[in-house]
Design a protein around this motif. Structure first.
Motif, PDB file in Angstrom:
ATOM      1  N   GLY A  27      38.872  36.912  44.342  1.00  0.00           N
ATOM      2  CA  GLY A  27      39.913  36.526  45.278  1.00  0.00           C
ATOM      3  C   GLY A  27      39.491  36.735  46.728  1.00  0.00           C
ATOM      4  O   GLY A  27      38.545  37.471  47.011  1.00  0.00           O
TER       5      GLY A  27
ATOM      6  N   ARG B 263      40.766  39.875  41.279  1.00  0.00           N
ATOM      7  CA  ARG B 263      41.243  38.508  41.203  1.00  0.00           C
ATOM      8  C   ARG B 263      42.296  38.232  42.280  1.00  0.00           C
ATOM      9  O   ARG B 263      42.266  37.224  42.950  1.00  0.00           O
TER      10      ARG B 263
ATOM     11  N   GLU C  53      44.516  38.254  45.664  1.00  0.00           N
ATOM     12  CA  GLU C  53      44.131  38.250  47.061  1.00  0.00           C
ATOM     13  C   GLU C  53      44.335  39.641  47.659  1.00  0.00           C
ATOM     14  O   GLU C  53      45.355  40.277  47.431  1.00  0.00           O
TER      15      GLU C  53
ATOM     16  N   ASP D 242      48.173  40.238  43.810  1.00  0.00           N
ATOM     17  CA  ASP D 242      47.753  40.371  45.195  1.00  0.00           C
ATOM     18  C   ASP D 242      47.936  41.816  45.635  1.00  0.00           C
ATOM     19  O   ASP D 242      48.873  42.489  45.217  1.00  0.00           O
TER      20      ASP D 242
END
Lengths: 345, 489
Positions: free
Chosen positions: B359, B329, B331, B304
């Motif tokens: 994501g 991918r 977030e 993330d």
């Protein structure tokens, strides 16, 4: 690789597939395992008069038993003609038409693609030849059935100073491709290519264009707008080629789409292939959702959410049909948009 | 008067491809051609464990079943994969223990290229000037890696790939081939089978790498290909900036460079990857010789809020086929791609990027500047796609092309795939030539035509140049000028 070759030979191996670069988003081979039988001759009277009835001097029909048509507009004449492509049942139609516009003439061609609820497969090849100074306005409305498959390919060759104006409007089909290819061998040719796709359910529409500038001082203006909902898929592929020596070419291409449902999809490939240096070419491509701020503004002014969305969408797409010069044809497209908006409400 | 001298130097530097010399060193070659035995030879030379050899052989099997891609807008004679050496290394008795043991010819080569291999050289000059660690790859082997001790003190691993396979097998096993799988594409698969050296970087959690890391690739041996493999891992919260440069001698034959670069970025980490690519572009008149640069570069933003920034200045190579990509991918992860691609003479480049939004709330930005001159062809090809789960994905793409001369081609082929209703993708592209008005204005003020073109071109590419680390920006600016030499007037 083409649908017409596959229909001609009955060989599904000739259908274009996603492995063919120009068909990556409109796969026919994976879709059609078998081809339906050829459409037989039948009366078209049951089909009513078509969307452009009352606006034209003459109507040509492409349907089972009437697979070819030709049209010649002689020098110095202005004509308004309708061309109806009628697909029905679980049948295959392979049709073609040749259209020639002589020097100094003008043709307004109103095409309609009409289909029933059957799983038909239709391929149409249109050949346009424009002599120097000829003008063609092409307005096409595709109202295919949700289970139909249609590929329409128009090839236009423009003489010097000829003008080609096109507006395509479609609500898609099970799989549908409206392809236009314009060659400018002459100097000073002028092309306007506009398009609108409004797709719902599981419909698919592919607007593909190729414009090739070979002469000097050519101009292309292109604007395509699309709205997709539910699980629909919109495809735009625009290619502008400027050959060596086609100096002072000016080309502008725009494609803008709204994706209004989570499972809907838009794929775009706006290409510029430039081999001359004295040119001005640009393209713009945007894909997104409705503007939340505009919705908030309208909600503040007391508009219900549904109405606000419809207004915004209608305003968004209407720009692409403003270029239709024939008032009657423009009114038909406006009514078509209004109806599509009603359904989506 | 410094500015005047600078201009004089620059114009002198315009003469030709200045890295085209050959270094005469004794070299070790693998037998010519490609077979399972060649791969065993390379693996044995590198003293690799069995699992690595098995991995290579599996890749080779897969490669045999694959076809060369043909969709790019480039054309070149068919490559005879049996007519090349897959391993070439300067002869040494043992691996050089220190810089003193490195063949002086090689040291001289790097000195000529202006690459500091001695740590103190880097420090010479002003106190506190920026330092960067260098891994120098000469044909198939890494000859020296600087500052390793200092980097190890903060836990950063920076070493040649072959050393990493021996010393850090757990990290290599865990990450190698996870971003670019063996059978990803034809050239990546070939690389997986025969890769020789490259850099390995691991930055542990929370560490900000104290200096710029860089690798300098040099192809020297004739009839050889270079297949380096680079793997960079930025663990949680880590940061690293990595630079890559490359040159090759002038030869009449085409040489293949098929590299794979994999970046793994975990939570809150950031990798900045800069490339100045200056392989020999071939003869500008006949198009003879030059490097085929078929490279697969990809970053996987697994964590993330992770971030990757690719910056590339592509001026060399006869044919370039390269699309540094970001798989977004995690977030809120973000990817950036800044590119200058210059083609002149008979060069062909088909380059761009892929931004794959998987994501939620992922962002990407693409700025591409293409310049084509001579009889060259320059294509931007890029993909931006959003998966149904990539809610709130945003992309902005700007591709500008500049044409110099009537016989060059500039092409823009963007692919956009939006598969959810909450993403916003914007793309704009323009293609024009240098403005006559601007040229006239600059020349009126006493600049020659060549200088005026340089000035305008530098303005055109400024947005990308400013993304480069300082040392590279200066080199890149000079390269831009050299690449366009002879394109006007």
């Amino acid at each position: 690789m083409s649908l017409s070759a596959a229909l001609e030979t009955g060989d599904v191996g000739l259908l274009p597939s996603r492995r063919d670069e120009d068909w990556r988003w409109t796969d026919l081979r994976g879709l059609l395992r078998v081809l339906p039988p050829r459409a037989l001759k039948a009366s078209v009277a049951t089909w009513g008069e078509g969307p452009f009835a009352g606006l034209v001097d003459e109507t040509l029909v492409l349907a089972g038993g009437a697979e070819t048509a030709s049209l010649h507009v002689p020098e110095g004449v202005t004509q308004t003609i309708a061309l109806r492509v009628i697909s029905r049942g679980d049948t295959a139609l392979q049709a073609s038409a040749t259209i020639r516009v002589d020097a100094g003439s003008k043709l307004v061609l109103m095409e309609s693609y009409e289909g029933d609820a059957g799983a038909y497969v239709t391929s149409v090849d249109l050949n346009f030849e424009l002599e120097p100074g000829a003008r063609l306005e092409r307005v096409a409305l595709a109202m295919d059935g949700a289970d139909g498959v249609l590929v329409s390919k128009a090839v236009a060759v423009l003489g010097g100073g000829a003008t080609f104006t096109q507006t395509l409007a479609t609500s898609g089909a099970r799989r549908q491709r409206l392809e236009t290819s314009v060659d400018h061998p002459g100097a000073g040719a002028n092309v306007h290519l506009n398009g609108v796709y409004l797709l719902t359910g599981k419909r698919h529409a592919d607007l593909t264009t190729t414009v090739r500038h070979m002469g000097v001082d050519g101009q292309t203006r292109q604007l395509t707008k699309g709205v997709v909902r539910d699980q629909a898929r919109g495809v735009f592929q625009g290619r502008i080629i400027v050959e060596e020596g086609a100096d002072r070419t000016e080309a502008r291409m725009g494609h803008h789409a709204l994706v209004l449902s989570d499972k809907a999809e838009v794929d775009a490939k706006p290409e510029l292939l430039i081999h001359a240096d004295d040119v001005q070419c640009a393209h713009g491509n945007t894909i997104g959702a409705l503007d939340e701020e505009a919705l908030f503004y309208m909600a503040q002014r007391g508009l219900p959410d549904g109405v606000a969305r419809t207004l915004l969408v209608a305003a968004f797409v209407s720009e692409a049909i403003e270029g239709v010069q024939h008032d009657g044809a423009r009114a038909v497209l406006e009514a078509w948009i209004a109806k599509a908006m009603e359904v989506s409400l | 008067m410094a500015a005047v001298q600078n201009t004089v130097d620059q114009v002198e530097g315009l003469e030709k491809y200045e890295h085209g010399f050959v270094t005469d060193v004794e070299q070790d070659f693998a037998p010519k051609g490609l077979s399972a035995d060649t791969i065993r030879f390379i693996s044995a030379k590198k003293e690799e464990p069995d699992w690595m050899l098995a991995w290579r052989l599996e890749a080779y099997e897969r490669w045999l079943a694959m076809d060369e891609p043909n969709w790019a807008k480039v054309s070149f004679p068919k490559i005879d994969y049996q007519d090349s050496y897959y391993y070439a290394a300067p002869k040494t008795k043992e691996g050089p223990a220190s810089l003193e043991d490195v063949d002086p010819e090689i040291l001289a080569t790097y000195a000529k290229l202006g690459i500091p291999l001695r740590e103190q050289e880097v420090l010479a000059g002003v106190m506190g000037s920026p330092r960067y660690a260098v891994d120098a790859v000469f044909d198939s082997v890494s000859v020296v890696t600087t500052f390793k001790k200092e980097l190890a003190a903060v836990g950063v691993i920076f070493c040649p790939m072959s050393e990493a396979i021996r010393e850090h097998p757990e990290l290599v096993k865990k990450y190698l081939g996870t971003v670019v799988p063996t059978s990803d594409n034809y050239y990546a698969c070939l690389n997986s089978a025969v890769f020789s050296d490259g850099s390995f970087v691991y930055v542990p959690p929370g560490v900000r790498c104290p200096m710029e890391l860089s690798t300098y690739f040099r192809i020297n041996a004739a009839q050889s290909g270079q297949f380096e493999r680079t793997l960079i891992i930025a663990d949680k919260g880590a940061y690293v900036s990595y630079l890559e440069g490359c040159t090759a001698p002038m030869r009449d034959e085409n040489q293949l460079h098929a590299a794979v670069v994999e970046l793994v970025v975990l939570d809150d980490a950031e990798i900045k990857y800069s490339t100045v690519q200056n392989w020999y572009p071939g003869d500008p008149e006949t198009g003879k010789g030059g490097i085929f640069n078929f490279v697969t570069k990809r970053a996987d933003c697994r964590g993330d809020r992770s971030k990757v920034s690719w910056t590339q200045v592509e001026t060399g190579s006869a044919v370039t086929w390269k699309y540094p990509s970001c798989v977004l991918r995690g977030e809120g992860s973000s990817g950036e791609f800044y590119s200058i691609a210059i083609t002149n003479g008979r060069q062909q480049a088909d380059t761009g990027t892929k931004m794959i939004h998987l994501g939620a709330n992922t962002r990407s930005r693409i700025i591409s500047k293409g310049i084509s001159a001579g009889r060259s062809s320059n294509t931007y090809r890029g993909l931006v796609s959003a998966h149904p789960k990539a809610k709130g994905a945003r992309n902005f793409t700007q591709c500008d092309s500049l044409l110099i001369g009537k016989t060059s081609g500039a092409h823009t082929v963007p692919y956009v795939e939006a598969r959810n209703s909450a993403c916003v993708f914007e793309h704009e592209a323009t293609t024009t030539r240098l403005s006559d008005d601007q040229l006239f204005y600059a020349m009126q003020r006493g600049l020659t035509q060549e200088e005026a073109v340089q000035l305008l071109v530098n303005g055109f590419v400024k947005e990308v140049l400013q993304e480069l680390p300082m040392e590279f920006a200066v080199e890149a600016q000079k390269l831009v000028a050299i690449s366009l030499e002879g394109s006007v007037g």
